[in-house]
Design an enzyme around this catalytic site. Structure first.
Site, PDB file in Angstrom:
ATOM      1  N   ASP A 189     -33.885  13.878 -52.871  1.00  0.00           N
ATOM      2  CA  ASP A 189     -32.502  13.503 -53.175  1.00  0.00           C
ATOM      3  C   ASP A 189     -32.420  12.227 -54.000  1.00  0.00           C
ATOM      4  O   ASP A 189     -31.546  11.399 -53.781  1.00  0.00           O
ATOM      5  CB  ASP A 189     -31.716  13.357 -51.863  1.00  0.00           C
ATOM      6  CG  ASP A 189     -30.207  13.488 -52.086  1.00  0.00           C
ATOM      7  OD1 ASP A 189     -29.805  14.014 -53.142  1.00  0.00           O
ATOM      8  OD2 ASP A 189     -29.445  13.057 -51.209  1.00  0.00           O
ATOM      9  N   THR A 251     -28.722  17.095 -55.656  1.00  0.00           N
ATOM     10  CA  THR A 251     -27.475  16.857 -56.347  1.00  0.00           C
ATOM     11  C   THR A 251     -27.521  17.616 -57.668  1.00  0.00           C
ATOM     12  O   THR A 251     -28.488  17.506 -58.414  1.00  0.00           O
ATOM     13  CB  THR A 251     -27.304  15.341 -56.558  1.00  0.00           C
ATOM     14  OG1 THR A 251     -27.315  14.762 -55.268  1.00  0.00           O
ATOM     15  CG2 THR A 251     -26.025  15.002 -57.273  1.00  0.00           C
TER      16      THR A 251
END
Ligand SMILES: Nc1ncnc2c1ncn2[C@@H]1O[C@H](COP(=O)(O)OP(=O)(O)OP(=O)(O)O)[C@@H](O)[C@H]1O
Length: 443
Positions: A189, A251
């Site tokens: 992430d 993301t």
């Protein structure tokens, strides 16, 4: 192992040992601890520069005054708090058990605890205490006064950095990823929002709830390779090599092609995201951004990375981005021997890896009393009030001295709007350890 505790060429780092030591010792790969199981601390090996003692938790929610909300995530909120006894500032992440159960995020919280409690690295946020009440889990962490790197980036002229500055942050991120991979974790992430700035301006990675750990049997020991020029390199890729995960996380603009294709992915995803991060730091935008999510995914899978004419970027800069953004994970930079391969790229030639933390960072947050919380999103008090009402920062944990936070409605654990006691036959959070971590030189 050499006298100073470093590995000799040919020697391997044990994969996921479980010894009984709970201290982490200088520059050594130690077999830190322990028995696993409900309520037990599940530490594994560490690579640390300080000693840490793990003790039974010494604080509870009542030991802190809430100052303000710093940020919020999916199932939790992060507050700036002051410890009543010491007057020290901390960042307190409070996660709602109810939300975690409903949204099936328990495992993520446990992984986050394990990483935070095990990690001892200058570029990874430090955990001081973790504890739980009936309805919440708490992580008391070092407060990164410089705020979000993302905010700092937004406030730069052109919302970007010079190539030299980008290189500095990329180097610190590489060092943190190297450490995580050595521990057997894939971060998954990486993005500017998850990079925080220490008061000194050095980065600190936070938010490990998407991280994934290789199984104890899956992760292999790090091994030593010798380069053609005779330089010994630690191959960190081996630590996560047999570990593929299929979960679709990350993301949008930072997602690697193999994650979109759900063909399973490895630690190479972190090198992909490093490529996106470098690009974004220099060009103020990510390389595959589309109008809609599907356009972005289409671009990630199909488009070559495109470099604008401005700003001017060196050949080596473009090369490292292109090599990291190789859509084929097996030829991507870092896929051969992990971080050492990335660190050896010519773009990083100027970096003195051993002195990184002693190098003056390009952005040094202005000195403040810490409470100003610059570079944080503006949080509405109503958001934090809601959590207070839910009892998250009010009730002392059983057996822990403390009192309600001043200025709060004084609600107890079960009095809040959304804090009906969780009726459960199984305690899903029994593996969450209530601990206090004491670092060398601190009392
Ligand atoms: N140690 C810290 N020091 C200062 N601020 C912090 C710290 N940890 C978190 N924050 C602030 O809180 C925000 C949310 O933190 P974090 O991303 O860890 O929460 P989360 O609930 O896991 O979020 P997500 O849903 O993105 O996983 C961060 O973006 C940052 O602004």
């Amino acid at each position: 192992m050499t006298k100073n505790g470093l590995l000799s060429p040919g020697e391997s780092i044990p994969p996921m040992p479980d010894a009984n030591a709970v201290s982490k010792t200088k520059d050594r790969v130690t077999n830190a601890h322990t028995s696993e199981g409900p309520g037990k601390i599940a530490f594994r090996r560490t690579y640390s520069s300080h000693s840490i003692k793990v003790k039974s938790v010494e604080v509870g929610p009542g030991s802190f005054h809430k100052i303000k909300m710093l940020g919020r995530g999916d199932v939790g909120k992060v507050y700036l708090v002051r410890e009543k006894k010491s007057g020290k500032l901390f960042a307190m992440k409070v996660l709602s058990k109810k939300e975690m159960i409903e949204r099936k995020k328990i495992k993520r919280a446990l992984t986050e605890q394990e990483i935070l409690a095990t990690a001892n690295h200058p570029f990874i946020v430090t955990l001081y205490h973790s504890f739980q009440s009936e309805n919440y889990l708490y992580f008391c962490m070092e407060y990164c006064m410089g705020g979000e790197f993302f905010r700092a980036l937004q406030s730069r002229p052109g919302k970007c950095l010079s190539e030299d500055a980008a290189r500095f942050y990329a180097a610190e991120v590489t060092a943190a990823l190297e450490y995580l991979h050595l521990m057997g974790f894939i971060y998954r992430d990486l993005k500017p929002e998850n990079i925080l700035l220490h008061q000194s301006g050095h980065i600190m990675l936070s938010d490990f709830d998407l991280a994934k750990q290789s199984s104890e049997r899956g992760g292999r020991p790090a091994t030593i390779h010798t380069e053609e020029n005779g330089t010994p390199l630690i191959d960190t890729r081996a630590c996560t090599a047999d570990f593929r995960t299929n979960s679709f996380v990350g993301t949008e603009e930072y997602i690697a092609p193999e994650v979109i294709q759900t063909s399973g992915h490895t630690s190479a995803v972190d090198w992909w995201t490093l490529g996106i991060l470098i690009y974004e730091m220099i060009y103020a935008t990510t390389p595959f951004k589309g109008v809609e999510r599907n356009d972005t995914f289409h671009n990630i899978l199909n488009l070559p990375v495109h470099f604008r004419d401005t700003p001017k970027v060196s050949h080596a800069g473009k090369d490292i981005i292109t090599r990291l953004l190789d859509k084929r994970e097996f030829t991507r930079l870092g896929s051969k021997s992990g971080a050492s391969e990335v660190k050896q790229h010519k773009w990083f030639a100027k970096i003195n890896w051993g002195l990184l933390r002693n190098t003056q960072p390009p952005i040094v947050p202005t000195a403040s009393n810490g409470v100003d919380a610059v570079n944080f999103r503006q949080m509405h008090e109503s958001m934090s009030l809601q959590l207070e009402r839910q009892g998250a920062l009010v009730t002392p944990t059983k057996g822990v001295a403390g009192s309600s936070l001043p200025g709060t409605p004084g609600l107890g654990e079960n009095d809040g709007l959304d804090s009906s006691p969780l009726s459960r036959t199984v305690d899903e959070f029994s593996a969450f350890s209530s601990i206090t971590l004491q670092y060398d030189g601190e009392s």
